[in-house]
Design a protein around this motif. Structure first.
Motif, PDB file in Angstrom:
ATOM      1  N   GLN A  57       0.851  -1.213   0.004  1.00 26.86           N
ATOM      2  CA  GLN A  57      -0.015   0.060  -0.066  1.00 26.86           C
ATOM      3  C   GLN A  57       0.647   1.123   0.056  1.00 26.86           C
ATOM      4  N   ILE A  94       4.353   0.403   6.339  1.00 30.52           N
ATOM      5  CA  ILE A  94       2.925   0.537   6.359  1.00 30.52           C
ATOM      6  C   ILE A  94       2.269  -0.763   6.341  1.00 30.52           C
ATOM      7  N   ILE A  95       2.750  -1.846   5.774  1.00 28.66           N
ATOM      8  CA  ILE A  95       2.063  -3.301   5.836  1.00 28.66           C
ATOM      9  C   ILE A  95       1.923  -3.594   7.404  1.00 28.66           C
ATOM     10  N   ARG A 152       1.837  -1.738  10.185  1.00 33.35           N
ATOM     11  CA  ARG A 152       0.713  -1.095  10.682  1.00 33.35           C
ATOM     12  C   ARG A 152      -0.789  -1.504  10.230  1.00 33.35           C
ATOM     13  N   GLU A 153      -0.649  -2.311   9.283  1.00 33.51           N
ATOM     14  CA  GLU A 153      -2.045  -2.618   8.407  1.00 33.51           C
ATOM     15  C   GLU A 153      -2.356  -4.106   9.093  1.00 33.51           C
ATOM     16  N   HIS A 158      -3.085  -4.623  12.131  1.00 28.31           N
ATOM     17  CA  HIS A 158      -4.149  -4.669  13.047  1.00 28.31           C
ATOM     18  C   HIS A 158      -5.397  -3.732  12.177  1.00 28.31           C
ATOM     19  N   SER A 159      -5.355  -3.759  11.090  1.00 30.01           N
ATOM     20  CA  SER A 159      -6.373  -2.775  10.396  1.00 30.01           C
ATOM     21  C   SER A 159      -7.994  -3.403  10.749  1.00 30.01           C
ATOM     22  N   ASP A 173     -10.552  -3.052   8.790  1.00 30.28           N
ATOM     23  CA  ASP A 173     -10.929  -3.826   7.439  1.00 30.28           C
ATOM     24  C   ASP A 173     -10.223  -5.070   7.311  1.00 30.28           C
ATOM     25  N   VAL A 221      -8.048  -5.589   4.174  1.00 30.38           N
ATOM     26  CA  VAL A 221      -6.768  -4.896   4.079  1.00 30.38           C
ATOM     27  C   VAL A 221      -5.816  -5.877   5.220  1.00 30.38           C
ATOM     28  N   GLN A 222      -6.356  -6.266   6.071  1.00 25.77           N
ATOM     29  CA  GLN A 222      -5.761  -7.074   7.272  1.00 25.77           C
ATOM     30  C   GLN A 222      -5.127  -8.419   6.598  1.00 25.77           C
ATOM     31  N   ALA A 237      -2.363  -7.689   4.067  1.00 26.30           N
ATOM     32  CA  ALA A 237      -1.261  -7.311   4.777  1.00 26.30           C
ATOM     33  C   ALA A 237      -0.515  -8.869   5.194  1.00 26.30           C
TER      34      ALA A 237
END
Length: 440
Positions: free
Chosen positions: A11, A74-75, A77-78, A80-81, A83, A86-87, A90
């Protein structure tokens, strides 16, 4: 965005389209053929070039080519998204990136281990499976094992998955535990768990053969660290029941585990009570080389007691079979084990005289391979050194790599020292056969 060459999500939005840079470089190099992916819109790739396993919900023909450490942050952090899609994307990318050494070490520095351990109890079975696969890759690094073992809850989570989850996840969780147990420092921490050994021995009785094989390898690592703990949990009797299994791999793994148990004094006493030396005779005639090697290595410890040597004396065909196994120059591991068992049996005067009178010439004619003809594995093939040393490109799952028993590099392949050990053992065996009692 998605990287089609790596089958991963990133992302990350670049200030300039990477395809423009690639196209400019190709023109500067005066290439006659251009990458169709540099054109806009991106051309459809041929079917043979498309990845066999697609990442979910992605069109590989409309992907940007951004990649780097910024994207890994960025990955991370994602993971624990909120969405779910998105999780999942990641986690898919992290699983792909940990297979690259540089990316794996960078993710470890970002403390990705602590994030993914929190996801081991996720309701989505796909996430639980991928988390175990990621942990398995990270456990091959010292930094990764250090972070994993700093969270004691990892052992409870793995046990929960091994005992109660579906078989696919039980398999990958068992692989993760086996990878951690191979390290001696991690094995010491794992063995402090109250029920780890007992639970694994319960699972071994009624489980799929592939998962049983992994658990046996884990128990072998535990037995190498603390065999008394396994003996108290009746591991000796359970391994003995697995000797009659249909799968030769399970038989071999059970013998390897019992070898660690017989290094303990209690294990040697149990081996005499259950008459393991006499029980192993049929396995020396097995069609599986792995079973023969495991049986010989186990017999090297069961023939140390006086009771077992007297039992071996009752079958004079055993020394003949051991001498025949010594004449296997393409299997140095088998040669080493067979000569060691003969050394143990030569303490019995009757067996020593029998070998001296009937098989002296055969023992002296034992041929040992030259280091140029041997690549440090138990199997020889036309691939030569690639089979044993090119771990990244060759599959060596069925090949047992020779390991040093001591020193700073205990897991390193050292062909010269191993062959030297064979020559020294052969010389000691010949000396033991011709040794005379002090009375004579």
């Amino acid at each position: 965005m998605f990287c089609p060459h790596k089958n991963s999500y990133l992302q990350l939005v670049c200030a300039m389209n990477p395809r423009v840079i690639n196209k400019a470089v190709d023109q500067a190099m005066e290439k006659s053929e251009f990458d169709p992916h540099c054109d806009q819109p991106a051309a459809q790739r041929p079917t043979s070039m498309q990845p066999s396993l697609y990442a979910p919900h992605v069109d590989i023909t409309r992907a940007r080519m951004g990649f780097g450490r910024v994207g890994l942050r960025i990955i991370n952090r994602e993971l624990h998204s909120e969405d779910d899609l998105v999780q999942l994307q990641a986690i898919h990318t992290v699983l792909d990136q940990v297979q690259i050494s540089e990316s794996a070490l960078f993710l470890i520095d970002l403390h990705v281990v602590y994030r993914i351990i929190d996801l081991m109890e996720h309701r989505n079975p796909i996430i639980r499976e991928k988390i175990c696969l990621i942990l398995t890759h990270l456990a091959t690094y010292y930094q990764g094992r250090k972070q994993i073992m700093s969270r004691a809850i990892i052992i409870d989570n793995l046990l929960w998955l091994i005992l109660r989850d579906r078989k696919e996840i039980r398999f990958v969780a068992a692989t993760t535990l086996k990878t951690l147990a191979r390290d001696r420092c991690s094995c010491e921490i794992i063995m402090k768990h109250e029920k780890i050994v007992e639970d694994l021995l319960k699972v071994v009785k009624n489980e799929h053969s592939g998962i049983v094989l992994i658990h046996l390898q884990t128990l072998t690592c535990f037995g190498e660290w603390d065999p008394a703990r396994l003996l108290k949990a009746n591991a000796f009797q359970i391994m003995l029941t697995l000797f009659t299994d249909r799968d030769t791999k399970i038989i071999s793994a059970a013998m390897d585990c019992m070898t660690q148990l017989c290094k303990d004094d209690i294990g040697k006493i149990l081996a005499d009570e259950y008459d393991i030396t006499f029980f192993l005779r049929p396995y020396l005639m097995s069609t599986s080389v792995e079973v023969i090697i495991s049986a010989i290595n186990l017999m090297a410890y069961t023939t140390l007691t006086t009771r077992s040597k007297w039992r071996a004396k009752e079958c004079m065909r055993l020394p003949k079979r051991l001498v025949d196994l010594c004449h296997t120059p393409n299997k140095p591991v088998l040669q080493l084990g067979a000569m060691q068992v003969l050394m143990n049996l030569c303490d019995m005067p009757d067996i020593r005289n029998h070998i001296k009178m009937n098989m002296d010439k055969n023992v002296k004619a034992i041929k040992i391979r030259d280091h140029e003809d041997w690549d440090g594995t138990t199997e020889t093939s036309s691939y030569g050194l690639e089979t044993g040393h090119n771990y990244r490109t060759m599959s060596i799952e069925q090949v047992e790599t020779i390991k040093s028993d001591f020193g700073d590099n205990a897991l390193a392949v050292n062909v010269h020292s191993y062959l030297k050990r064979l020559h020294e053992l052969k010389a000691r065996l010949i000396f033991a056969i011709h040794k005379k009692s002090y009375r004579h």
